[in-house]
Design a protein around this motif. Sequence first.
Motif, PDB file in Angstrom:
ATOM      1  N   SER A  39       0.836  -1.198   0.000  1.00 48.52           N
ATOM      2  CA  SER A  39       0.000   0.000   0.000  1.00 48.52           C
ATOM      3  C   SER A  39       0.872   1.249   0.000  1.00 48.52           C
ATOM      4  CB  SER A  39      -0.919   0.008   1.219  1.00 48.52           C
ATOM      5  OG  SER A  39      -0.147   0.011   2.395  1.00 48.52           O
ATOM      6  N   GLN A  40       2.197   1.052   0.079  1.00 42.88           N
ATOM      7  CA  GLN A  40       3.146   2.158   0.073  1.00 42.88           C
ATOM      8  C   GLN A  40       4.386   1.715  -0.696  1.00 42.88           C
ATOM      9  OE1 GLN A  40       4.492   3.216   3.981  1.00 42.88           O
ATOM     10  NE2 GLN A  40       4.994   5.290   3.386  1.00 42.88           N
ATOM     11  N   THR A  72      -3.957   6.141 -12.068  1.00 36.52           N
ATOM     12  CA  THR A  72      -4.064   7.592 -12.016  1.00 36.52           C
ATOM     13  C   THR A  72      -3.030   8.095 -11.034  1.00 36.52           C
ATOM     14  OG1 THR A  72      -6.418   7.449 -12.452  1.00 36.52           O
ATOM     15  CG2 THR A  72      -5.602   9.523 -11.571  1.00 36.52           C
ATOM     16  N   THR A  73      -2.145   8.971 -11.492  1.00 37.90           N
ATOM     17  CA  THR A  73      -1.115   9.513 -10.616  1.00 37.90           C
ATOM     18  C   THR A  73      -1.386  10.982 -10.362  1.00 37.90           C
ATOM     19  OG1 THR A  73       0.312   9.977 -12.488  1.00 37.90           O
ATOM     20  CG2 THR A  73       0.661   7.898 -11.355  1.00 37.90           C
ATOM     21  N   ALA A  74      -0.987  11.412  -9.198  1.00 36.49           N
ATOM     22  CA  ALA A  74      -1.132  12.809  -8.815  1.00 36.49           C
ATOM     23  C   ALA A  74       0.051  13.174  -7.952  1.00 36.49           C
ATOM     24  CB  ALA A  74      -2.430  13.031  -8.055  1.00 36.49           C
ATOM     25  N   GLY A  75       0.240  14.415  -7.735  1.00 35.60           N
ATOM     26  CA  GLY A  75       1.338  14.880  -6.903  1.00 35.60           C
ATOM     27  C   GLY A  75       1.626  16.317  -7.251  1.00 35.60           C
ATOM     28  N   GLU A  76       2.080  17.049  -6.274  1.00 39.27           N
ATOM     29  CA  GLU A  76       2.279  18.472  -6.509  1.00 39.27           C
ATOM     30  C   GLU A  76       3.357  18.741  -7.546  1.00 39.27           C
ATOM     31  OE1 GLU A  76       4.971  19.372  -2.622  1.00 39.27           O
ATOM     32  OE2 GLU A  76       2.847  18.959  -2.347  1.00 39.27           O
ATOM     33  N   ASP A  77       4.349  17.850  -7.652  1.00 41.98           N
ATOM     34  CA  ASP A  77       5.403  18.089  -8.625  1.00 41.98           C
ATOM     35  C   ASP A  77       5.546  16.920  -9.597  1.00 41.98           C
ATOM     36  OD1 ASP A  77       6.338  16.284  -6.782  1.00 41.98           O
ATOM     37  OD2 ASP A  77       8.340  17.138  -6.651  1.00 41.98           O
ATOM     38  N   PRO A  87       5.830   6.786  -9.959  1.00 38.10           N
ATOM     39  CA  PRO A  87       6.428   7.988 -10.549  1.00 38.10           C
ATOM     40  C   PRO A  87       7.581   8.507  -9.694  1.00 38.10           C
ATOM     41  CG  PRO A  87       4.327   8.510  -9.533  1.00 38.10           C
ATOM     42  CD  PRO A  87       4.489   7.021  -9.454  1.00 38.10           C
ATOM     43  N   SER A  88       8.282   9.487 -10.210  1.00 40.07           N
ATOM     44  CA  SER A  88       9.448  10.026  -9.503  1.00 40.07           C
ATOM     45  C   SER A  88       9.064  11.085  -8.476  1.00 40.07           C
ATOM     46  CB  SER A  88      10.439  10.612 -10.505  1.00 40.07           C
ATOM     47  OG  SER A  88       9.803  11.640 -11.230  1.00 40.07           O
ATOM     48  N   SER A  89       7.788  11.313  -8.268  1.00 36.67           N
ATOM     49  CA  SER A  89       7.357  12.274  -7.256  1.00 36.67           C
ATOM     50  C   SER A  89       6.382  11.606  -6.292  1.00 36.67           C
ATOM     51  CB  SER A  89       6.685  13.472  -7.933  1.00 36.67           C
ATOM     52  OG  SER A  89       5.554  13.038  -8.642  1.00 36.67           O
ATOM     53  N   THR A  90       6.312  12.151  -5.099  1.00 32.79           N
ATOM     54  CA  THR A  90       5.426  11.585  -4.088  1.00 32.79           C
ATOM     55  C   THR A  90       3.978  11.933  -4.401  1.00 32.79           C
ATOM     56  OG1 THR A  90       5.622  13.522  -2.673  1.00 32.79           O
ATOM     57  CG2 THR A  90       7.202  11.735  -2.307  1.00 32.79           C
ATOM     58  N   GLY A  91       3.086  11.153  -3.849  1.00 33.42           N
ATOM     59  CA  GLY A  91       1.656  11.360  -4.067  1.00 33.42           C
ATOM     60  C   GLY A  91       0.929  10.042  -3.933  1.00 33.42           C
ATOM     61  N   THR A  92      -0.235   9.977  -4.517  1.00 30.95           N
ATOM     62  CA  THR A  92      -1.053   8.772  -4.446  1.00 30.95           C
ATOM     63  C   THR A  92      -1.320   8.257  -5.851  1.00 30.95           C
ATOM     64  OG1 THR A  92      -2.130   9.585  -2.459  1.00 30.95           O
ATOM     65  CG2 THR A  92      -3.245   7.828  -3.629  1.00 30.95           C
ATOM     66  N   VAL A 121     -14.070  -2.850 -12.058  1.00 27.13           N
ATOM     67  CA  VAL A 121     -14.649  -3.714 -11.031  1.00 27.13           C
ATOM     68  C   VAL A 121     -14.068  -3.514  -9.641  1.00 27.13           C
ATOM     69  CG1 VAL A 121     -15.359  -5.511 -12.646  1.00 27.13           C
ATOM     70  CG2 VAL A 121     -13.104  -5.623 -11.620  1.00 27.13           C
ATOM     71  N   ASP A 122     -12.843  -3.049  -9.518  1.00 24.42           N
ATOM     72  CA  ASP A 122     -12.235  -2.920  -8.197  1.00 24.42           C
ATOM     73  C   ASP A 122     -11.162  -1.841  -8.249  1.00 24.42           C
ATOM     74  OD1 ASP A 122     -11.818  -3.438  -5.534  1.00 24.42           O
ATOM     75  OD2 ASP A 122     -11.003  -5.451  -5.804  1.00 24.42           O
ATOM     76  N   THR A 123     -10.920  -1.213  -7.090  1.00 18.37           N
ATOM     77  CA  THR A 123      -9.921  -0.148  -7.038  1.00 18.37           C
ATOM     78  C   THR A 123      -8.991  -0.355  -5.849  1.00 18.37           C
ATOM     79  OG1 THR A 123     -11.335   1.259  -5.697  1.00 18.37           O
ATOM     80  CG2 THR A 123     -11.458   1.558  -8.086  1.00 18.37           C
ATOM     81  N   ALA A 124      -7.843   0.273  -5.940  1.00 15.94           N
ATOM     82  CA  ALA A 124      -6.873   0.287  -4.839  1.00 15.94           C
ATOM     83  C   ALA A 124      -6.092   1.585  -4.956  1.00 15.94           C
ATOM     84  CB  ALA A 124      -5.926  -0.911  -4.929  1.00 15.94           C
ATOM     85  N   SER A 125      -5.467   1.979  -3.860  1.00 17.49           N
ATOM     86  CA  SER A 125      -4.595   3.150  -3.931  1.00 17.49           C
ATOM     87  C   SER A 125      -3.279   2.830  -3.241  1.00 17.49           C
ATOM     88  CB  SER A 125      -5.257   4.380  -3.310  1.00 17.49           C
ATOM     89  OG  SER A 125      -5.538   4.157  -1.961  1.00 17.49           O
TER      90      SER A 125
END
Length: 168
Positions: free
Chosen positions: A40-41, A65-70, A96-101, A113-117
């Motif tokens: 999960s991390q 789907t990736t996100a992150g401030e940078d 990715p090379s940046s932190t986020g979820t 059908v199913d999701t995870a983060s």
Amino acid sequence: MIARTIATVALAGAAVLVPSAAFAADTYPDAGDSLTCDASQVDVTNTVGCTVGAADGSKVALQVTTAGEDASIAGTVTSAAKTVSGNVASFTITAPSSTGTMGITAIIDGEAVDTASIEVVSSASTTTGDELSGTGFENVGLAAGAGVLLVAGAATVFVAARRRAAAN
């Protein structure tokens, strides 16, 4: 007396049939349609494995789907479809090379059908192997209260039975 008996039977029947009505609607995905990821991390630029469970012959894909401030590339990417063999299909995702979820969605035969983060962290903020994650039951007070009520109910039935036996 008969009216009370009929009302009791009707109430008991309703109590049994109402929960089973949820099974009549085909709104739940097949039990085999699932998404499981190894962690999960994950540290930035490292990989994580995800497995999609589905019926043999199904076409499955992962949507990440990736996100992150940078984040240099933020958005949604869908993998190439794989054909399920042995009821599972495995995928490897590079963080990715940046932190986020990272939000991960399993798509089976064109339907999500199913999701995870998965949380993407830098190596400085990852936990060491000596620490355990916090797990456990958070509602211990609720369980204790239920136990007390159960014991009180049993004691009440026992006392009532003893009094009735003494009266007879």
